[in-house]
Design a protein around this motif. Structure first.
Motif, PDB file in Angstrom:
ATOM      1  N   LEU A   1      -4.792  -1.570  -5.524  1.00  0.00           N
ATOM      2  CA  LEU A   1      -3.527  -1.901  -6.169  1.00  0.00           C
ATOM      3  C   LEU A   1      -3.216  -0.978  -7.344  1.00  0.00           C
ATOM      4  N   SER A   2      -4.241  -0.434  -7.986  1.00  0.00           N
ATOM      5  CA  SER A   2      -3.999   0.508  -9.082  1.00  0.00           C
ATOM      6  C   SER A   2      -3.347   1.788  -8.559  1.00  0.00           C
ATOM      7  N   VAL A   3      -3.694   2.163  -7.329  1.00  0.00           N
ATOM      8  CA  VAL A   3      -3.070   3.341  -6.715  1.00  0.00           C
ATOM      9  C   VAL A   3      -1.602   3.047  -6.423  1.00  0.00           C
ATOM     10  N   LEU A   4      -1.332   1.872  -5.879  1.00  0.00           N
ATOM     11  CA  LEU A   4       0.059   1.468  -5.640  1.00  0.00           C
ATOM     12  C   LEU A   4       0.843   1.473  -6.951  1.00  0.00           C
ATOM     13  N   GLU A   5       0.255   0.911  -7.994  1.00  0.00           N
ATOM     14  CA  GLU A   5       0.931   0.863  -9.292  1.00  0.00           C
ATOM     15  C   GLU A   5       1.293   2.267  -9.773  1.00  0.00           C
ATOM     16  N   ARG A   6       0.347   3.177  -9.721  1.00  0.00           N
ATOM     17  CA  ARG A   6       0.612   4.537 -10.188  1.00  0.00           C
ATOM     18  C   ARG A   6       1.694   5.208  -9.340  1.00  0.00           C
ATOM     19  N   THR A   7       1.605   5.032  -8.020  1.00  0.00           N
ATOM     20  CA  THR A   7       2.562   5.689  -7.125  1.00  0.00           C
ATOM     21  C   THR A   7       3.981   5.183  -7.350  1.00  0.00           C
ATOM     22  N   VAL A   8       4.141   3.860  -7.401  1.00  0.00           N
ATOM     23  CA  VAL A   8       5.483   3.278  -7.493  1.00  0.00           C
ATOM     24  C   VAL A   8       6.034   3.359  -8.910  1.00  0.00           C
ATOM     25  N   PHE A   9       5.260   2.936  -9.902  1.00  0.00           N
ATOM     26  CA  PHE A   9       5.795   2.765 -11.250  1.00  0.00           C
ATOM     27  C   PHE A   9       5.711   4.018 -12.114  1.00  0.00           C
ATOM     28  N   ALA A  10       4.763   4.911 -11.815  1.00  0.00           N
ATOM     29  CA  ALA A  10       4.641   6.131 -12.624  1.00  0.00           C
ATOM     30  C   ALA A  10       5.237   7.340 -11.919  1.00  0.00           C
ATOM     31  N   GLU A  11       5.051   7.440 -10.589  1.00  0.00           N
ATOM     32  CA  GLU A  11       5.531   8.624  -9.872  1.00  0.00           C
ATOM     33  C   GLU A  11       6.940   8.432  -9.308  1.00  0.00           C
ATOM     34  N   MET A  12       7.154   7.391  -8.523  1.00  0.00           N
ATOM     35  CA  MET A  12       8.503   7.136  -7.997  1.00  0.00           C
ATOM     36  C   MET A  12       9.456   6.730  -9.124  1.00  0.00           C
ATOM     37  N   ARG A  13       9.013   5.805  -9.923  1.00  0.00           N
ATOM     38  CA  ARG A  13       9.710   5.321 -11.118  1.00  0.00           C
ATOM     39  C   ARG A  13      11.181   4.969 -10.893  1.00  0.00           C
ATOM     40  N   PRO A  14      11.476   4.051  -9.961  1.00  0.00           N
ATOM     41  CA  PRO A  14      12.858   3.586  -9.825  1.00  0.00           C
ATOM     42  C   PRO A  14      13.272   2.750 -11.032  1.00  0.00           C
ATOM     43  N   ARG A  15      14.556   2.597 -11.213  1.00  0.00           N
ATOM     44  CA  ARG A  15      15.054   1.811 -12.338  1.00  0.00           C
ATOM     45  C   ARG A  15      14.667   0.332 -12.198  1.00  0.00           C
ATOM     46  N   THR A  16      14.662  -0.148 -10.949  1.00  0.00           N
ATOM     47  CA  THR A  16      14.317  -1.538 -10.654  1.00  0.00           C
ATOM     48  C   THR A  16      13.295  -1.582  -9.530  1.00  0.00           C
ATOM     49  N   VAL A  17      12.324  -2.481  -9.645  1.00  0.00           N
ATOM     50  CA  VAL A  17      11.363  -2.719  -8.572  1.00  0.00           C
ATOM     51  C   VAL A  17      11.351  -4.216  -8.273  1.00  0.00           C
ATOM     52  N   ILE A  18      11.474  -4.546  -6.991  1.00  0.00           N
ATOM     53  CA  ILE A  18      11.477  -5.945  -6.553  1.00  0.00           C
ATOM     54  C   ILE A  18      10.280  -6.153  -5.634  1.00  0.00           C
ATOM     55  N   ILE A  19       9.394  -7.065  -6.000  1.00  0.00           N
ATOM     56  CA  ILE A  19       8.192  -7.327  -5.208  1.00  0.00           C
ATOM     57  C   ILE A  19       8.128  -8.808  -4.870  1.00  0.00           C
ATOM     58  N   THR A  20       7.887  -9.117  -3.587  1.00  0.00           N
ATOM     59  CA  THR A  20       7.564 -10.487  -3.213  1.00  0.00           C
ATOM     60  C   THR A  20       6.199 -10.505  -2.531  1.00  0.00           C
ATOM     61  N   THR A  21       5.531 -11.655  -2.663  1.00  0.00           N
ATOM     62  CA  THR A  21       4.219 -11.837  -2.044  1.00  0.00           C
ATOM     63  C   THR A  21       4.025 -13.334  -1.819  1.00  0.00           C
ATOM     64  N   PRO A  22       3.195 -13.740  -0.863  1.00  0.00           N
ATOM     65  CA  PRO A  22       3.011 -15.172  -0.632  1.00  0.00           C
ATOM     66  C   PRO A  22       2.492 -15.902  -1.874  1.00  0.00           C
ATOM     67  N   ASN A  23       2.947 -17.117  -2.037  1.00  0.00           N
ATOM     68  CA  ASN A  23       2.468 -18.002  -3.095  1.00  0.00           C
ATOM     69  C   ASN A  23       1.376 -18.885  -2.487  1.00  0.00           C
ATOM     70  N   ALA A  24       0.130 -18.671  -2.901  1.00  0.00           N
ATOM     71  CA  ALA A  24      -0.995 -19.394  -2.315  1.00  0.00           C
ATOM     72  C   ALA A  24      -0.891 -20.903  -2.518  1.00  0.00           C
ATOM     73  N   GLU A  25      -0.216 -21.326  -3.589  1.00  0.00           N
ATOM     74  CA  GLU A  25      -0.085 -22.758  -3.852  1.00  0.00           C
ATOM     75  C   GLU A  25       0.703 -23.469  -2.761  1.00  0.00           C
ATOM     76  N   PHE A  26       1.603 -22.752  -2.111  1.00  0.00           N
ATOM     77  CA  PHE A  26       2.484 -23.323  -1.090  1.00  0.00           C
ATOM     78  C   PHE A  26       1.773 -23.475   0.255  1.00  0.00           C
ATOM     79  N   ASN A  27       0.609 -22.864   0.402  1.00  0.00           N
ATOM     80  CA  ASN A  27      -0.057 -22.831   1.707  1.00  0.00           C
ATOM     81  C   ASN A  27      -0.335 -24.208   2.268  1.00  0.00           C
ATOM     82  N   ARG A  28      -0.606 -25.174   1.399  1.00  0.00           N
ATOM     83  CA  ARG A  28      -0.912 -26.515   1.897  1.00  0.00           C
ATOM     84  C   ARG A  28       0.274 -27.113   2.640  1.00  0.00           C
ATOM     85  N   LEU A  29       1.493 -26.728   2.258  1.00  0.00           N
ATOM     86  CA  LEU A  29       2.685 -27.223   2.951  1.00  0.00           C
ATOM     87  C   LEU A  29       2.877 -26.546   4.306  1.00  0.00           C
ATOM     88  N   LEU A  30       2.202 -25.425   4.493  1.00  0.00           N
ATOM     89  CA  LEU A  30       2.261 -24.700   5.766  1.00  0.00           C
ATOM     90  C   LEU A  30       1.029 -24.974   6.618  1.00  0.00           C
TER      91      LEU A  30
END
Length: 218
Positions: free
Chosen positions: A110-139
């Motif tokens: 993830l540190s490589v992803l961070e450097r690539t996206v936030f330091a090298e690509m450096r878009p004005r806005t970054v939008i990230i979604t990922t599963p919420n583990a707390e919700f898994n019980r409902l699934l």
């Protein structure tokens, strides 16, 4: 994830892109293009680039775009490659979206992803979604399992927020986290979203450095 929750997550992501006013969007880990085909019809978006490491997914996406009458050229471009390498090639975008992708990366990368996206690509806005583990019980996902066999991790909301705040602080962004795809009163949404924006003071210092490089005597 059920189809309804998936549609809600995509709608949340599209709305976030609209709200940030992006005219150019980088869809990292675009897969079969569930988000990209929606963004392709957004009138304010002038350029979209989808990046994915799976050639078969990109081929399916090309077929989807052609069925909609959208050529994968001009304002829509598809790139076969990794989203954690060659970040300099994707500089200058208003917005980058990573929808349900980071959980497919080994945590120690993830540190490589961070450097690539936030330091090298450096878009004005970054939008990230990922599963919420707390919700898994409902699934009906057992506590010792992930939602998908390719997931390397699934975080609860507190851990995701700590990670997002660390990324923002290290790279001159501000961040806000929110629920996505539903909102259970105690378990949150099926997904969780982080909205990163370049901090105003940091953007100003970058512009000043760039102006200095191109000024007299440069």
């Amino acid at each position: 994830m059920t189809s309804l929750l998936h549609e809600q997550r995509l709608a949340d992501a599209c709305e976030a892109v609209r709200q940030c006013g992006a005219r150019s969007v980088l869809d990292l880990g675009c897969g079969d293009g569930d988000l990209l085909v929606r963004l392709a019809s957004e009138p304010q978006i002038e350029r979209i680039v989808g990046v994915d490491i799976c050639a078969a997914s990109l081929q399916r996406l090309r077929a989807r775009l052609e069925a909609l009458g959208v050529k994968a050229t001009g304002h829509v471009e598809l790139v076969h490659g990794s989203m954690i390498t060659n970040g300099a090639a994707f500089k200058g975008f208003d917005c980058a979206v990573l929808i349900e992708t980071i959980e497919h990366i080994d945590p120690d990368r993830l540190s490589v992803l961070e450097r690539t996206v936030f330091a090298e690509m450096r878009p004005r806005t970054v939008i990230i979604t990922t599963p919420n583990a707390e919700f898994n019980r409902l699934l009906d996902v057992p506590p010792h399992r992930f939602r998908h066999p390719d997931h390397r991790f699934e975080w609860d909301r507190a851990k995701f927020q700590r990670w997002a705040e660390g990324v923002a602080g290290r790279n001159g962004y501000r961040v806000a986290c929110r629920d996505s795809a539903g909102c259970h009163p105690t378990l949150g949404g099926a997904s969780q979203m982080a909205l990163f924006a370049v901090a105003a003071h940091h953007a100003g210092s970058v512009q000043a450095r760039e102006a200095g490089r191109s000024g007299p005597g440069s």
